[in-house]
Scaffold this active site. Structure first.
Site, PDB file in Angstrom:
ATOM      1  CB  THR A   1      -0.994  -0.006   1.161  1.00  0.00           C
ATOM      2  OG1 THR A   1      -1.468  -1.302   1.358  1.00  0.00           O
ATOM      3  CG2 THR A   1      -2.138   0.859   0.861  1.00  0.00           C
TER       4      THR A   1
ATOM      5  CE  LYS B   1       2.807  -3.233   2.594  1.00  0.00           C
ATOM      6  NZ  LYS B   1       1.695  -2.309   2.573  1.00  0.00           N
TER       7      LYS B   1
ATOM      8  N   GLY C   1      11.627   0.416  -1.632  1.00  0.00           N
ATOM      9  CA  GLY C   1      10.304   0.062  -1.140  1.00  0.00           C
ATOM     10  C   GLY C   1       9.361  -0.154  -2.300  1.00  0.00           C
TER      11      GLY C   1
END
Length: 179
Positions: A7, A39, A51
């Site tokens: 996300t 992430k 990332g």
């Protein structure tokens, strides 16, 4: 079929230091599938931050590809980013990957996409993912109105994004590069 969302990632440069933060949520449709995914990573002997946002399996493939390029170009972030993105755009398998990457060292950073984008930043901030716009807005406000360091801005910005975006949670990982 629902989309898996992995996300919110935010990269910050401030006072010669780089930090990157990522939330831990993976969402399938309207269901939180996992709350503690990491992430963000340090690469190349802890000299590069990276990332991802997007489909998790795709992002792991891209991490591996970028790690290969950063080794091949001996830590030259710009060259590795450009060469990986060119390959990503041309390769029939890689073209189907649905993810974005942020890659950074203490001097520069880029957002990388499969459509050939290698985007740097005018304001030393890099944001991707469904909560990216919220984190970016928060980071811009913090950069202009506080003396917080890069890691603190990254963490607080993701906390703000997590309070607004349903695809972003408060399980935040922050990584920082040493000078």
């Amino acid at each position: 079929m629902d989309t898996i969302r992995s996300t919110t990632i935010l990269g910050v440069h401030r006072n010669g230091k780089a930090a990157i933060a990522g939330d831990g949520q993976v969402t399938l449709g309207t269901t939180v599938m996992k709350a503690q995914t990491v992430k963000v990573r340090k690469l190349y002997g802890n000299k590069i931050l990276a990332g991802f946002a997007g489909a998790s399996a795709d992002a792991f493939s891209l991490f591996e590809k970028f790690e290969t390029k950063i080794q091949e170009y001996k830590g030259d972030l710009t060259r590795a980013a450009v060469e990986m993105t060119k390959e990503w755009r041309r390769d029939k398998y890689l073209q189907k990957l649905e993810a974005l990457l942020i890659v950074m060292d203490n001097e520069r950073g880029y957002i990388l996409s499969g459509s050939g984008d290698v985007i740097d930043s005018d304001d030393h901030l890099y944001a991707i993912g469904s909560g990216g716009p919220y984190a970016l807005a928060a980071a811009r406000g913090l950069m202009q109105n506080t003396d917080l360091n890069a890691a603190e801005i990254a963490r607080k910005s993701l906390q703000i994004a997590g309070s607004i975006c349903i695809y972003t949670n408060q399980n935040i990982t922050v990584l920082e590069l040493d000078v």
